[in-house]
Scaffold this active site. Structure first.
Site, mmCIF file in Angstrom:
data_model
loop_
_atom_site.group_PDB
_atom_site.id
_atom_site.type_symbol
_atom_site.label_atom_id
_atom_site.label_comp_id
_atom_site.label_asym_id
_atom_site.label_seq_id
_atom_site.Cartn_x
_atom_site.Cartn_y
_atom_site.Cartn_z
ATOM 1 N N GLU A 116 0.792 -1.238 0.000
ATOM 2 C CA GLU A 116 0.000 0.000 0.000
ATOM 3 C C GLU A 116 0.819 1.281 0.000
ATOM 4 O OE1 GLU A 116 -4.118 -1.271 2.089
ATOM 5 O OE2 GLU A 116 -2.483 -0.882 3.460
HETATM 6 C C1 ACM Z 1 -2.337 -5.385 3.987
HETATM 7 O O1 ACM Z 1 -3.415 -5.726 4.490
HETATM 8 N N1 ACM Z 1 -2.186 -4.150 3.557
HETATM 9 C C2 ACM Z 1 -1.227 -6.286 3.832
#
Ligand code: ACM
Length: 694
Positions: free
Chosen positions: A330
């Protein structure tokens, strides 16, 4: 759990739906794997019932034969204490000297690696006859797994405690069976970790994935860079001695401890003390919100790598596991986009986008990890053309990345499908298989699939509630990762899960115990009856909706009704099953007509009684509409039952009016859903059908 954008959410939803819809109805076609009276979880690879029974009395003793060490003796001792606790028998602390007369003989061929490893032989065999139990294992870790099975075999009847005759040969399907605990968003004290390690061992999980750093907190003492923990943690961090204590505790149970330091994104807490590592000038504050945030390490400066070399070197020495998880998820690179120096660097090196820039970063991190003798693992975003093949891919957005990694020759583990923070029922997690029967991977590619991990992301869990999010559902995931693929009977899983859940309580886990504690605090009273009734048919909203419908921060108290309520309501599941049976005209379900009525009447009365209780407990005010919904929905269900049992077919007008009311009641309130509504809908629809004659 950190999804903040809808594209990812949609992806995750698509996956969860496809998991449900592609699995055929298992119930009728899968033979029961275990004889009904056995409550083993995970189901062993092979179980053959034998005649006879071995009585467990206060003459119980254990002897070892062959190899034995302190770890084995400690595990035997703990098993014996648990057996004593369960049977109320006073059992000896000492091992027996005579193998011939001991009740249980544990025979190991050799030691296991003192640092648990991926290649551990965890197999064992266990034979129970009316004279003796014999547990054989090539390693101490195999024996530790077998001791858990031994305890699960305990049965009782009016003649006392006993183990039925059986021959078990067991080994795991996957070598990597983990539980991630995010201690960064909400810090979890050592005792929480220890009791969860005990729970993991009880269901044969073998990797504790310790998610130690996040935007919201940096949780390990660093002697080299102390501003990481002193400025990034609100004072809530583990000293290095405490880290060693957890590692030893886990190793004693045959569990690996794999640390995760999430970089380059998810790193705000690092930058509070060391803003010079960031891609924007700062200053930075510990993040209090939930979601995806912009702060990201600067991958273009040698200083960043010098720092990470020092830090990862320190952590590589502290954590003995062969793997170190670098996160990598992310990162949207927004700070990178806005930093002219970073943009110039990319141009100069011909790095075409942020993904490629992160790949460049990962390459350099990989070299650092290799220097310190560690293997790299990261979330699926690290998968990139340049990634060396000895990196491991951790799949979380969908199983596709696991298959893609395996096809490309990378080892991988699955967490998509095992996000226990999303509040899905155990049955749904149970159906997610790292290597489903219809896999398109070749046998050689399939060997790259090492297993999976349940993920306890901690946005919305406190030390008081975390166990209720982990257990008992994680036991079903543990079974998926240990047992043969053919073990898929959901009803049988739930039957055993109820038993295992009680046994997990013996380890100090609080998934049941804290429920009334939370309700007493909320209701401001000793009498929690009606509130407990309401909470028993509520579930927190699923996926990532909680934050959307009831925004909170990391410093909000997690003491509301949504925190007390638990996933996978057993009351609702049982009610749905009775309704289904009754409407399906299964003769034995006729018996349940009065139970269905009793349940509905209890809910109606509780809903009404709650109004008064809420008057005295302002913290419960948000539950008032739910209480009214409960009373109304139950009243509707009772009316439907009147129609169904008298044969007086309800009008279409009545039906449609009731369905509209149910739709209204089904809307979440206080981030909670009333989960009996689908079953009541079925009653209402059936009540208006001609000659249901139930
Ligand atoms: C995640 O849940 N961003 C690995």
């Amino acid at each position: 759990m950190k999804i903040a954008n809808y594209a990812q959410l949609a992806l995750l939803l698509t996956y969860s739906l496809s998991v449900v819809s592609t699995v055929p109805a298992q119930r009728s076609i899968t033979a029961r794997v275990l004889p009904n009276e056995l409550n083993l979880m995970p189901v062993p690879a092979s179980v053959q019932p034998q005649p006879g029974r071995l009585a467990i009395t206060n003459a119980f003793t254990v002897a070892t034969k062959g190899y034995a060490d302190d770890r084995l003796r400690a595990n035997i001792n703990r098993m014996t204490r648990r057996l004593a606790g369960r049977t109320v028998l006073t059992l000896p602390l000492e091992l027996a000297v005579d193998e011939n007369t001991a009740t249980l003989v544990v025979q190991c061929t050799g030691a296991a690696n003192p640092v648990p490893s991926l290649n551990e032989d965890e197999s064992y065999s266990l034979e129970i006859t009316d004279k003796q139990a014999r547990l054989n294992a090539p390693t101490v870790v195999g024996a530790i797994r077998g001791l858990e099975t031994f305890l699960q075999l305990l049965s009782a009847d009016r003649d006392g405690y006993y183990l039925s005759g059986v021959r078990i040969n067991d080994r795991p399907r996957f070598p990597w069976r983990g539980l991630l605990i995010d201690v960064a968003r909400h810090f979890q004290p050592l005792d929480v970790l220890k009791r969860n390690l005990d729970g993991m061992a009880a269901v044969k999980l073998n990797v504790f994935h310790w998610h130690l750093s996040e935007d919201q907190g940096f949780r390990v003492e660093s002697k080299k860079f102390p501003k990481l923990h002193t400025m990034g943690s609100d004072g809530l961090y583990y000293t290095q001695d405490q880290v060693r204590e957890i590692i030893a505790y886990a190793a004693d149970r045959g569990i690996r401890v794999m640390p995760e330091f999430d970089i380059p994104g998810h790193s705000t807490s690092w930058l509070v003390g060391y803003p010079e590592l960031g891609s924007a000038p700062g200053p930075y504050k510990i993040e209090r919100g939930a979601g995806i945030f912009e702060p990201v390490l600067d991958p273009t400066r040698d200083q960043t790598y010098k720092f990470l070399d020092g830090f990862l070197g320190e952590m590589a020495a502290l954590f003995p596991d062969a793997y170190l998880h670098i996160g990598g998820d992310e990162n949207e690179g927004k700070q990178w986009d806005r930093n002219p120096q970073i943009q110039a660097f990319m141009k100069e090196k011909g790095i075409k986008d942020n993904h490629a820039l992160q790949a460049y970063f990962n390459q350099r991190i990989l070299k650092i990890l290799q220097k310190y003798g560690k293997k790299m693992i990261g979330w699926e975003e690290i998968l990139h053309g340049d990634l060396p093949k000895d990196a491991v891919i951790h799949s979380w957005r969908g199983p596709g990345s696991l298959a893609e990694a395996a096809r490309k020759g990378y080892n991988g583990i699955l967490s998509a499908g095992y996000y226990i923070d999303l509040i899905f029922p155990a049955s749904q997690h149970y159906r997610a298989d790292p290597l489903p029967a219809d896999t398109t991977l070749t046998p050689d590619e399939a060997k790259h699939v090492l297993g999976g991990e349940a993920t306890m992301w901690s946005e919305w869990v406190s030390p008081d509630t975390i166990d209720s999010r982990i257990w008992p559902r994680t036991a079903a995931i543990a079974e998926r990762l240990w047992s043969p693929r053919t073990v898929t009977d959901v009803d049988d899983m739930y039957r055993r899960l109820a038993v295992i859940s009680r046994q997990l309580e013996e380890l100090g886990l609080t998934h049941e115990k804290n429920y009334p504690v939370l309700l007493r605090r909320l209701s401001n009273s000793e009498n929690i009856g009606p509130l407990a009734t309401l909470a028993s048919v509520l579930e927190p909203v699923k996926e990532y909706r909680r934050y959307q419908v009831r925004p909170q921060t990391m410093i909000s108290p997690l003491t509301g009704l949504v925190d007390a309520a638990r996933p996978d309501s057993e009351a609702a599941r049982q009610f749905a099953s009775m309704v289904e049976g009754m409407l399906g005209d299964v003769p034995r379900y006729r018996l349940y007509r009065s139970e269905i009525r009793d349940s509905l009447a209890g809910w109606r009365d509780a809903g009404t009684a709650l109004d008064l209780m809420i008057d005295r407990a302002p913290g419960l005010e948000e539950a008032r509409p739910l209480a009214r919904n409960l009373a109304d929905v139950a009243a509707t269900g009772l009316e439907a039952m009147d129609h169904l049992t008298t044969g007086d077919v309800a009008t279409i007008m009545w039906r449609d009016a009731q369905l509209a009311k149910l739709d209204e009641a089904a809307k979440p309130k206080a981030a909670l859903e009333l989960v009996i509504i689908p079953a009541v809908r079925k009653l209402v629809i059936a009540a208006a059908e001609v000659s249901p004659a139930k």
